[in-house]
Every structure is written in C-alpha cells, then in structure tokens.
Motif scaffolding. Structure first.
Motif, PDB file in Angstrom:
ATOM      1  N   ASN A   1       9.445 -38.867 -13.092  1.00 53.46           N
ATOM      2  CA  ASN A   1       8.192 -39.591 -13.330  1.00 53.46           C
ATOM      3  C   ASN A   1       7.759 -40.345 -12.070  1.00 53.46           C
ATOM      4  O   ASN A   1       6.572 -40.371 -11.712  1.00 53.46           O
ATOM      5  CB  ASN A   1       8.368 -40.579 -14.478  1.00 53.46           C
ATOM      6  CG  ASN A   1       8.477 -39.896 -15.833  1.00 53.46           C
ATOM      7  OD1 ASN A   1       8.149 -38.715 -15.971  1.00 53.46           O
ATOM      8  ND2 ASN A   1       8.930 -40.631 -16.831  1.00 53.46           N
ATOM      9  N   VAL A   2       8.716 -40.964 -11.395  1.00 51.68           N
ATOM     10  CA  VAL A   2       8.422 -41.660 -10.135  1.00 51.68           C
ATOM     11  C   VAL A   2       7.858 -40.681  -9.112  1.00 51.68           C
ATOM     12  O   VAL A   2       6.851 -40.959  -8.449  1.00 51.68           O
ATOM     13  CB  VAL A   2       9.701 -42.326  -9.584  1.00 51.68           C
ATOM     14  CG1 VAL A   2       9.485 -42.784  -8.137  1.00 51.68           C
ATOM     15  CG2 VAL A   2      10.097 -43.520 -10.437  1.00 51.68           C
ATOM     16  N   ALA A   3       8.504 -39.525  -8.995  1.00 51.73           N
ATOM     17  CA  ALA A   3       8.062 -38.538  -8.002  1.00 51.73           C
ATOM     18  C   ALA A   3       6.648 -38.046  -8.299  1.00 51.73           C
ATOM     19  O   ALA A   3       5.831 -37.873  -7.384  1.00 51.73           O
ATOM     20  CB  ALA A   3       9.040 -37.366  -7.968  1.00 51.73           C
TER      21      ALA A   3
ATOM     22  N   VAL B   1       5.915 -42.388   1.618  1.00 48.08           N
ATOM     23  CA  VAL B   1       5.767 -41.989   0.215  1.00 48.08           C
ATOM     24  C   VAL B   1       6.313 -40.583  -0.003  1.00 48.08           C
ATOM     25  O   VAL B   1       7.026 -40.310  -0.982  1.00 48.08           O
ATOM     26  CB  VAL B   1       4.291 -42.074  -0.215  1.00 48.08           C
ATOM     27  CG1 VAL B   1       4.077 -41.435  -1.582  1.00 48.08           C
ATOM     28  CG2 VAL B   1       3.835 -43.533  -0.246  1.00 48.08           C
ATOM     29  N   ALA B   2       5.998 -39.661   0.919  1.00 52.29           N
ATOM     30  CA  ALA B   2       6.474 -38.287   0.787  1.00 52.29           C
ATOM     31  C   ALA B   2       8.003 -38.228   0.851  1.00 52.29           C
ATOM     32  O   ALA B   2       8.642 -37.480   0.103  1.00 52.29           O
ATOM     33  CB  ALA B   2       5.869 -37.417   1.885  1.00 52.29           C
TER      34      ALA B   2
ATOM     35  N   GLY C   1       3.357 -38.489  -6.090  1.00 53.65           N
ATOM     36  CA  GLY C   1       2.506 -37.351  -5.754  1.00 53.65           C
ATOM     37  C   GLY C   1       1.032 -37.682  -5.906  1.00 53.65           C
ATOM     38  O   GLY C   1       0.202 -37.262  -5.088  1.00 53.65           O
ATOM     39  N   GLU C   2       0.687 -38.458  -6.945  1.00 50.59           N
ATOM     40  CA  GLU C   2      -0.704 -38.895  -7.113  1.00 50.59           C
ATOM     41  C   GLU C   2      -1.123 -39.829  -5.977  1.00 50.59           C
ATOM     42  O   GLU C   2      -2.269 -39.790  -5.513  1.00 50.59           O
ATOM     43  CB  GLU C   2      -0.861 -39.611  -8.468  1.00 50.59           C
ATOM     44  CG  GLU C   2      -0.647 -38.714  -9.679  1.00 50.59           C
ATOM     45  CD  GLU C   2      -1.646 -37.575  -9.735  1.00 50.59           C
ATOM     46  OE1 GLU C   2      -2.850 -37.818  -9.504  1.00 50.59           O
ATOM     47  OE2 GLU C   2      -1.221 -36.434  -9.990  1.00 50.59           O
ATOM     48  N   VAL C   3      -0.190 -40.673  -5.524  1.00 53.14           N
ATOM     49  CA  VAL C   3      -0.484 -41.560  -4.388  1.00 53.14           C
ATOM     50  C   VAL C   3      -0.747 -40.729  -3.135  1.00 53.14           C
ATOM     51  O   VAL C   3      -1.675 -41.020  -2.356  1.00 53.14           O
ATOM     52  CB  VAL C   3       0.681 -42.546  -4.157  1.00 53.14           C
ATOM     53  CG1 VAL C   3       0.407 -43.390  -2.914  1.00 53.14           C
ATOM     54  CG2 VAL C   3       0.871 -43.446  -5.374  1.00 53.14           C
ATOM     55  N   LEU C   4       0.050 -39.691  -2.928  1.00 53.14           N
ATOM     56  CA  LEU C   4      -0.145 -38.831  -1.758  1.00 53.14           C
ATOM     57  C   LEU C   4      -1.533 -38.192  -1.766  1.00 53.14           C
ATOM     58  O   LEU C   4      -2.187 -38.076  -0.717  1.00 53.14           O
ATOM     59  CB  LEU C   4       0.929 -37.747  -1.717  1.00 53.14           C
ATOM     60  CG  LEU C   4       2.347 -38.214  -1.348  1.00 53.14           C
ATOM     61  CD1 LEU C   4       3.330 -37.067  -1.488  1.00 53.14           C
ATOM     62  CD2 LEU C   4       2.377 -38.767   0.069  1.00 53.14           C
TER      63      LEU C   4
END
Length: 770
Positions: free
Chosen positions: A163-165, A138-139, A169-172
């Motif tokens: 927006n994807v990034a 993800v990173a 970032g929220e997933v991270l």
C-alpha cells in the motif's frame, strides 16, 4: 569511516588491543581468510550471486532469465534507482517461478532470491546514491518497500508495504507531471510515515521471534546478555529491512524541505509522559555510560546511531535522525526509551536552555511537548533573555501538524510561554502535591431526585458533563438544517453513587470505601490500587431502576434486540465509570487536591454512525493560537483512530474564518487502518474535563458496545486522496461546521467531533477548546 582509537575504546565492550601483524605467515593467513570468506558467502548469503545465477540459468523460464540477466548487467552500469528497480523485478520473476519447479530447483531459486536481495542491499550499505531529488528519494523508498514486502510475503506487513509503494507511485506521477511542490511533499511525507510505522512493526516482530531463541541459545552458551542483544540487532540489520530503513533516513531532509514540515521525527515512541531533570550534551556518546535519576530527559546534539541509551533516560532528543534499525534505535525500543529527532535548530536551542530544569515531556501524536515544571537558574536566565520575543517567534515559525485531539498549545509554544514566566512567578511554586480537600458534596439532592436516564431537554450543569450539555444546547439553539445530531440519552451524574447504594451492592460499597481510604493515605504518585478500584466498579449488580432506564435508552437508540444487548450495555456503562480510576485520572486529581467523589461521571449514550469519514475541529488554530483560523483533521472511518492517537496522521488542514471556501492542507493521512461498526457507544462525560488546571480530556474511557471492525487502508485507491473535489468539499464543510457552532456558543473556541456519512455531516460532540 570515522573509526578511531577513541571510538573503538568507547564501546560498551571496548576494543583497545594493538594490531598484531605476523609477516612471516602472511600468505597462509590470506589463504585462510579467503577460505573463510567463501564459507561466509555459502552460509550467510545462500551462495555467491554469479555462481547461483549460473547454476539456475538452465531451468529459469524466459521471463525470469531476462529479468535476472538485466539485473546482472545493470548492477554495474545503471543509475542507483534503476538498480533497485531492476533487482525488484528480478526477485518478482524468481518468486513467481518458485511455485512451478521441483523442490531442488525451488531451493536454488530461494538462494537466488536471497543473493539478489543481498546484492541490492549492499548497494545501499556501500553508500551508492542518486541526484538527491525528491523524485529519486520517493522512487528508491517505493522500490525498497516492495522488496521488503516480497520478503514478508503473506504477512499483514506485506499488504501495508505494498500500500505504501502504491501511494508513493501516485506521488511519483505528481512529481513527474507538476514537479516538486508542497502538496507532493506532504503526500510523500504521509506515505513515508506509514512505511516507518510498518518497518517498526516488522523489526519488533523479528525481535520477538529471534530474540527469544537467541536468549535461549545465549543462556545455554553462558553468553553475555550484551552479546545476545548485539546478535539480534545485527541479524535485523543484515536482512531486507535495512535497505528501507536507510533510504527512509536519507529521504527525510528532502521530504521535509519540499513539504515545509516541522521539527519532530519519532524514532522510538513512548506512551507515558515523564517528568524529570533535563540534561544537555553535545554528543550522546558522552553520557551513555552515566546512570541518571529516573525519567531524565536528555538533549544531545549529535548521535551516530551506535550509542547505547543511558539507564533511566525516559526521553532522548537528538539533533538529527538515525536509522530505525540503528543500534541506538533498536535499544531505545527494547528498553522503552523515547528517541526523537529534532530538525529545528531554534527548537533545539530552546530545549538546551532547559538544562538542569525539571520538565515534563510527552508525545502527542507525532509531536513532542516539553514544558518546564521547575526552572533551573540557567533556564531562568535564558528565559529572561528571550521572554520578549517568544510569541513573535512562534507565530512566524512553520511547525509540524499537531496531533489528533490536541487541546494545548504545541510543544514550542507551550514551552516558550512557560519559560517566559518571570522569576517572581516561579519563586513560590511548591514541589509537593497539595493536601487533599473536598470541593463538592458526595451526592447532591439533584442527583438523588434525577431519573436514571435523562433526555437532552433535561440536561443541566448539575446533571451532565459538557459533552451532553453542549449537545443539548445545540439542539435548543438550532443548527443549520444540513448539520445533523445523533440521538442521545445520558445516564446522569450521581448514578454511580446511587448504584453503590443499592442493596445488591452493599458489600461492594464497603470494599470500595476501604480501598478509597487506602489510596488517599498512600503517596500521591502511588497508583497500585487503581486496578482494584476499577474491578470493584465492574462487579456492580444492575439496579432495577437503572435496568429499566437502560432498556428505554436502547429502545430510543433503535436497538432491535434489547434483551441480547442489555448485558453488554451495562458492562460498557460500568467500564466508563471504572475509568474514573484510570491511573492518569487519579494522578491528575491528586495533583489538584481533588477526591474521586468530587468527580461526577455521566455517561452519554449514542448510536454509532458508521461513518465514511470522521473529523475533529479546533475553532482556534492550536498551532499559532490564531482566533481567525480553524484547524481540522479528517480520517477514513470512525473517529476513534483520531482521538486515540493511533499511529499515523490525519488529513490536517487550516482554513480562515473569513474565507471558508479555500482550506490549506497541512498533512495528508497516513493512518494504517480505519475503524467501522460498533452499534452503540457509551461516552465518558465527566464534570472534571473542563476544570481550570485539570487535564481531564482523554483521561476517561468511551466504550463501544461491540468491537470496531478494522480495515487496512490503501490510499492509492482511497477517494479522499484521489478525488480533489470530495476532499475540498469535506474540508469546507468541516470548516463551516466549526464556525457555525462557535457562533452558537457565544464566540467561545470549540473542540468539535463529528462525521460524514452518505453525503451528510453529523456533529457527535462539542465542548470548549481548552
């Protein structure tokens, strides 16, 4: 690297010459090669990274110098993810200073940006990697998405990539706090789906711009078309999009493992379904030089990414994914082949069992549906071996979220149900389309006597389709107070035929009759006259009686300026009627032996509720076929992004009818945009949509009075993703709506569309779930 004589010889432009080593000029050749290498660096990379850093160091500000020097150290000594992040920060600093220097310095900073981007891309190309965890994947993808956004700068794609990034970032954050979980995997899958869709748009735009110039130059140089195409593809792969493409491919297995996703990844889409012979190969390379019959469906276990797609192949299904920027993926999109990766070996086994059969393949959202139309002897044998366990296997299999608006079993269930039919069942199937036959009256007495527009209290089976009829039933049966219905008026069945009988339209009626005669006499698959038939309907003059009825309808719907809106409303009504002659609708009628006169088209007129969220409900789970489960999908804004299969997924969930308070998320949203506005909508309400054997749903058009407004979505700021209570409240409410309406409709499974606005739930339409 897998480079063998055989592989080199298999290329469309084969390399077969023996190596030649003239040892007596070895030193001269090495010197010339070095000179040529330096020339390539200067021309293609802007300049050498170390050289350009030294050249720019004296005028870089403190921030830029610090970020660049940090990358120059970490490019050799840091972990892979840190290298990508460090390169990104260096490029951001360079781009920030770009607007505060003179022209000569700006040129050198651009060279520096190109050199850093290229150096980071070479790390990806060179096979450098990380520990394989979902966090690392993800990173890496988040850094690559931001890097590509820098290169895209002010284009719409840059906004989407950022927006994807942010969403990644929220997933991270979730991964760092909670560790790997199915929920984190689903959020990562949604964000990467958005990245994949945006990347495809970037590549297609580059291909349009560079491809036309390359074609012009190639024509001037008398270059072979194959060389021009290869040049364009290599130009794309040599740019910043490559890193994101490669990292998405590498992340795919980890995301699917954690998210427990199903079998399909669409690499190159195709809008149209295809019916043709299934051909099975162990490797795509073994068939790429063959020329098949039109609409062939190819199943290949292995694909390296550098193959060509065989001519006339409509769908190519491979056993593992390839880069979006790989040769085979780019060619598939250019030549309009579908290229789909399957990650489920049992699913691949099912497809292999169709070898030699005639099958229909189509994409429904992100899922592939393949159904056998005519079995080969090989398929029949495989079917007899597996028929006893088909349903049992399906119920225990974890599948991908079905597409929005799915009204048939998913591909594997539909295919296994069909493939489990006995030899006797299929022995009598005819290949020919049935002869045309009239199944109903051209204009019923009820139609002649009916007003031009009718209220829900007057809805009957003879006058309206199931959308209107079911809304009328819901009004009369009584929904719970918290479920609301929009104001609705319907232009009934027979109105189109009455409009043609108006004196104003006499000449058009003759043209329409002549065209219908011609299309009925044509081959069953001939659709060339469909556009002309649609055009005739769009030219209809507004009958006086219908004009008055439309005025009354608009007034009832709350229109403030009827005179201004009336022409657009009439155009929308004609557009719905004209969709009777959409190509797919005509082919479906011919397959069933129906005339256009047998299909009545009512028009359901409603005020559009400018929704915060829209939903679709299937009260029988279409994945498993379970009557005890409700499957729902929710999107931001209006429901058109759901029912039109716009790119990306909805928030998908399943909830038990016995425990509506505990829904289970199956997919997070990845639609790139939401739709809003529209004022009024005129919905197709055909009597054909629920006929047995007639796939009427989705064949006809519903038309808003005004174009919807599109809004880019940033899920890192979207309450549907940030507010767990709101998300659960929506899913629970949607589940309760499904159960309530199914019970009101006598327990029959329902397909329901609705929306949520300012804390209120609305049901827009309900119909039997086909």
């Amino acid at each position: 690297n897998g480079v063998t004589r055989e592989r080199l010889a298999s290329y469309s432009q084969p390399i077969t010459s023996e190596p030649d080593y003239p040892g007596h000029i070895r030193d001269t050749m090495l010197h010339e090669l070095g000179v040529y290498g330096n020339l390539l660096k200067t021309v293609h990379l802007g300049t050498d990274l170390d050289t350009i850093v030294g050249h720019c160091r004296w005028f870089m500000n403190d921030r830029t110098r610090g970020c660049v020097e940090k990358y120059m150290h970490e490019r050799w000594h840091a972990m892979f993810v840190d290298k990508l992040r460090s390169a990104l920060e260096a490029r951001k600093a360079v781009m920030a200073q770009l607007h505060h220097v003179n022209n000569e310095q700006a040129r050198d900073l651009l060279f520096l940006d190109i050199a850093i981007e290229n150096d980071a891309r070479l790390k990806v190309e060179g096979g450098e990697t990380h520990d394989g965890s979902l966090w690392a994947h993800v990173a890496s993808v988040a850094a690559a998405a931001q890097a590509l956004a820098l290169s895209e700068e002010e284009l719409e794609s840059a906004t989407r990539l950022n927006n994807v990034a942010r969403e990644l970032g929220e997933v991270l954050k979730k991964l760092e706090y909670y560790g790997e979980s199915e929920d984190a995997g689903l959020r990562a899958a949604a964000a990467m789906n958005m990245a994949r869709n945006t990347l495809t748009q970037v590549v297609d735009r580059f291909k349009r711009y560079v491809g036309s110039m390359s074609t012009a130059l190639g024509t001037a140089f008398h270059a072979d078309k194959e060389l021009v195409d290869t040049f364009v593809e290599e130009s794309i792969r040599g740019g910043p999009a490559y890193s994101l493409s490669a990292l998405l491919r590498k992340a795919e297995p980890a995301v699917r493992r954690v998210a427990q996703l199903g079998p399909w990844t669409v690499i190159a889409p195709r809008d149209a379904a295809a019916t043709g012979k299934v051909r099975v190969y162990s490797h795509l390379r073994k068939c790429m030089a063959e020329r098949f019959e039109r609409d062939t469906i190819i199943v290949a276990g292995v694909c390296d990414g550098d193959e060509d797609v065989p001519a006339n192949a409509a769908f190519v299904i491979i056993g593992a994914t390839v880069d979006i920027l790989s040769h085979v993926a780019v060619r598939a999109r250019n030549e309009h082949h579908a290229l789909i990766a399957c990650f489920d070996e049992s699913e691949m086994d099912r497809l292999r069992s169709y070898d030699g059969s005639i099958a229909t393949a189509k994409l429904e959202g992100d899922a592939l549906v393949v159904s056998v139309e005519q079995m080969s002897s090989f398929t029949r044998l495989k079917s007899m071996e597996s028929s006893g366990s088909a349903i049992k296997k399906m119920k225990s299999r974890s599948l991908v979220t079905p597409p929005s608006g799915l009204q048939t079993p998913p591909s594997s269930l539909a295919g296994e149900l069909r493939s489990s039919r006995s030899k006797t069942d299929l022995a009598g199937e005819a290949e020919a389309v049935p002869k045309m036959k009239r199944t109903g009256s051209i204009l019923l007495e009820e139609h002649v006597a009916a007003p031009w527009a009718i209220q829900p209290s007057a809805y009957t089976v003879a006058l309206v389709g199931s959308k209107s009829l079911n809304l009328g039933r819901l009004m009369s049966l009584g929904l719970p107070d918290w479920i609301h219905l929009p104001t609705s008026v319907t232009i009934p069945n027979g109105a189109l035929k009455k409009a043609f009988r108006d004196e104003k339209n006499a000449a058009l009626r003759e043209s329409y009759s002549e065209l219908r005669t011609q299309i009925y006499a044509a081959a069953p698959t001939d659709v060339k006259l469909c556009p002309k038939l649609r055009d005739v309907i769009r030219e209809l003059e507004l009958p006086d009686g219908l004009a008055a009825a439309l005025r009354g309808t608009l007034d009832q719907l709350g229109c403030d300026d009827i005179d201004a809106v009336l022409p657009g409303a009439w155009d929308a009504v004609k557009g719905v009627w004209a969709s009777t002659w959409n190509e797919r609708a005509h082919l479906a009628r011919r397959k069933c032996g129906m005339y256009s006169e047998d299909v009545d088209m009512a028009v359901l007129c409603q005020q559009i509720i400018d929704a915060d969220y829209a939903f679709v409900i299937h009260t029988t789970n279409p994945i498993t076929g379970s009557r005890d489960e409700i499957y729902g999908e929710i999107v931001v804004g209006l429901g058109e992004t759901l029912v039109s299969n716009a790119p990306g997924q909805a928030l998908g969930f399943v909830v038990s009818k016995k425990d509506l308070e505990n829904p289970s998320v199956k997919s997070y949203p990845s639609k790139q945009y939401s739709l809003h506005g529209g004022l009024f909508i005129f919905r197709s309400d055909s009597n054909s949509e629920d006929l047995e054997g007639f796939a009427g749903a989705g064949l006809h058009d519903s038309i808003p009075l005004e174009p919807n407004r599109s809004v880019e979505l940033d899920y890192s700021k979207e309450p549907l993703m940030l507010d767990d209570d709101l998300r659960k409240r929506l899913m629970v409410g949607v589940g309760k709506i499904g159960k309530s309406i199914e019970e009101l409709m006598g327990g029959f499974p329902q397909d329901i569309e609705g929306c949520y606005k300012d804390g209120k739930f609305y049901v827009v339409q309900a119909r039997p779930q086909v």
